[in-house]
Design an enzyme around this catalytic site. Structure first.
Site, PDB file in Angstrom:
ATOM      1  N   CYS A   1       0.838  -1.197   0.000  1.00 21.15           N
ATOM      2  CA  CYS A   1       0.000   0.000   0.000  1.00 21.15           C
ATOM      3  C   CYS A   1       0.876   1.252   0.000  1.00 21.15           C
ATOM      4  O   CYS A   1       1.858   1.328   0.740  1.00 21.15           O
ATOM      5  CB  CYS A   1      -0.911   0.010   1.221  1.00 21.15           C
ATOM      6  SG  CYS A   1      -2.184  -1.268   1.192  1.00 21.15           S
TER       7      CYS A   1
ATOM      8  N   TYR B   1      -9.209  -8.400   4.708  1.00 21.85           N
ATOM      9  CA  TYR B   1     -10.072  -7.668   3.793  1.00 21.85           C
ATOM     10  C   TYR B   1     -11.249  -8.544   3.380  1.00 21.85           C
ATOM     11  O   TYR B   1     -11.411  -9.649   3.879  1.00 21.85           O
ATOM     12  CB  TYR B   1      -9.247  -7.128   2.632  1.00 21.85           C
ATOM     13  CG  TYR B   1      -8.186  -6.163   3.116  1.00 21.85           C
ATOM     14  CD1 TYR B   1      -8.535  -5.049   3.883  1.00 21.85           C
ATOM     15  CD2 TYR B   1      -6.830  -6.381   2.875  1.00 21.85           C
ATOM     16  CE1 TYR B   1      -7.577  -4.180   4.377  1.00 21.85           C
ATOM     17  CE2 TYR B   1      -5.864  -5.515   3.357  1.00 21.85           C
ATOM     18  CZ  TYR B   1      -6.246  -4.419   4.119  1.00 21.85           C
ATOM     19  OH  TYR B   1      -5.291  -3.560   4.620  1.00 21.85           O
TER      20      TYR B   1
ATOM     21  N   LEU C   1       9.454 -10.948   6.215  1.00 23.54           N
ATOM     22  CA  LEU C   1      10.777 -10.743   6.800  1.00 23.54           C
ATOM     23  C   LEU C   1      11.827 -11.612   6.115  1.00 23.54           C
ATOM     24  O   LEU C   1      12.652 -12.266   6.747  1.00 23.54           O
ATOM     25  CB  LEU C   1      10.749 -10.998   8.308  1.00 23.54           C
ATOM     26  CG  LEU C   1       9.833 -10.072   9.116  1.00 23.54           C
ATOM     27  CD1 LEU C   1       9.979 -10.338  10.607  1.00 23.54           C
ATOM     28  CD2 LEU C   1      10.115  -8.600   8.808  1.00 23.54           C
TER      29      LEU C   1
END
Length: 360
Positions: A25, A184, A302
């Site tokens: 985003c 979402y 990560l």
């Protein structure tokens, strides 16, 4: 086993390597019209120049109400698709595949952007926000209550995903990803912690997966030979929630419905969970879905070291690796990783005067 810099084929598309850029985003559409800008061209283009095999856009909304924040991109109009077309074309011109992630935020929509505002929670309609929708009228913690979708509303969103996918193909994207992760809308329907409906879209695993599978089928029908990826959160990190076994089962059903590949992340459906962050902490979930669902997957989370990324692929735990934060720190991470493997043919001609040290 193949390595990080071996090509991989998704349906009819051959991707030059298995080091991909995850959707991130940006909250950078300041006109709040969903149209991507020069920021998105440069942001995504740098990763293609930097050697990534596949570059995904941020979560791109299929309806205005599907945005996470008012500053998100969209592809619910032809004008938005036209703006995306030059971005997809540039990414492809640099040898990378161009992917778009299609999403609907559901009850996590109409929120203040993660940067540029000191406010959190839901943007009210008076401030440019909207009333969000969800499986029920239960809100995400700290957000305004959504309106529960009825079946007509579900039908409209299925159609919106298909229309957005068709625009994505016309815009020149090589890959379309359906966002069913991170709490979402489609993940909200999948998670038993969020979806407490009692109709044919709630209850059993088959019912909770119905919305997603309808979206997969509708999108597949308009894609032709374009590759289709589904992103899952493989666990809610909470007892009684969505888990890796559910993910593997539904991934198999989605593959049967026309999906080609699966992007495995975790979390996001419910607030207040403790996630044991560590390098590669989500890789075991990707490996489980790959093995139990018998589907190809990417791993994310990560992953910041070239040797780590290569080992994930060579060990068979995932078929590709996604990076995000490390790509923000080093947009040319793929060039650096390739040089460590003795590969230098990814470097653009204009950059060959400054090669990374070789590892061989």
């Amino acid at each position: 086993m193949p390595g990080l810099f071996d090509p991989i084929t998704l349906r009819t598309l051959t991707v030059r390597n298995r080091l991909w850029i995850a959707p991130m985003c940006q909250y950078s559409v300041f006109a709040e019209d969903g149209i991507p800008t020069d920021w998105h061209l440069v942001h995504l283009g740098q990763f293609a120049i930097g050697g990534a095999g596949l570059v995904f856009t941020e979560a791109t909304a299929v309806t205005p109400e599907g945005r996470i924040s008012p500053r998100d991109t969209g592809i619910w109009t032809d004008q938005q698709a036209d703006a995306w077309s030059r971005i997809a074309a540039f990414v492809r011109s640099q040898g990378a595949a161009a992917g778009i992630q299609l999403g609907h935020a559901g009850r996590k929509g109409s929120t203040f952007p993660a940067w540029g505002s000191d406010r959190r929670g839901t943007v009210p309609p008076s401030g440019g926000g909207w009333t969000a929708v969800g499986p029920t009228d239960e809100p995400f913690d700290g957000f305004a209550a959504p309106v529960a979708l009825d079946e007509n509303g579900i039908d409209r969103i299925v159609t919106a995903f298909a229309d957005a996918a068709a625009r994505s193909v016309r815009a020149g994207f090589d890959v379309v990803e359906i966002h069913a992760a991170h709490g979402y809308l489609l993940h909200q329907f999948l998670s038993p912690l969020v979806n407490t409906r009692t109709d044919r879209y709630g209850g059993s695993l088959e019912n909770r997966a119905r919305f997603l599978l309808r979206v997969v089928e509708a999108v597949r029908a308009v894609l032709g030979d374009t590759a289709l990826v589904v992103r899952f959160s493989a666990t809610d990190w909470s007892d009684g929630g969505w888990n890796e076994a559910d993910t593997a089962a539904v991934a198999r059903w989605a593959a049967d419905a026309g999906a080609d590949f699966f992007d495995i992340s975790t979390g996001g459906a419910v607030a207040g969970v403790k996630i044991p962050l560590s390098p590669g902490y989500q890789v075991p979930f990707a490996a489980h879905v790959r093995n139990a669902g018998q589907v190809p997957v990417s791993a994310v989370g990560l992953i910041s070291d070239p040797a780590q990324a290569d080992d994930i692929v060579r060990s068979g735990r995932a078929d590709a690796v996604m990076i995000a934060r490390e790509a923000l720190r080093d947009p040319h991470f793929a060039l650096r990783a390739a040089a460590m493997s003795g590969i230098d043919d990814l470097v653009p001609g204009a950059y060959r005067r400054a090669p990374y040290p070789r590892g061989d």
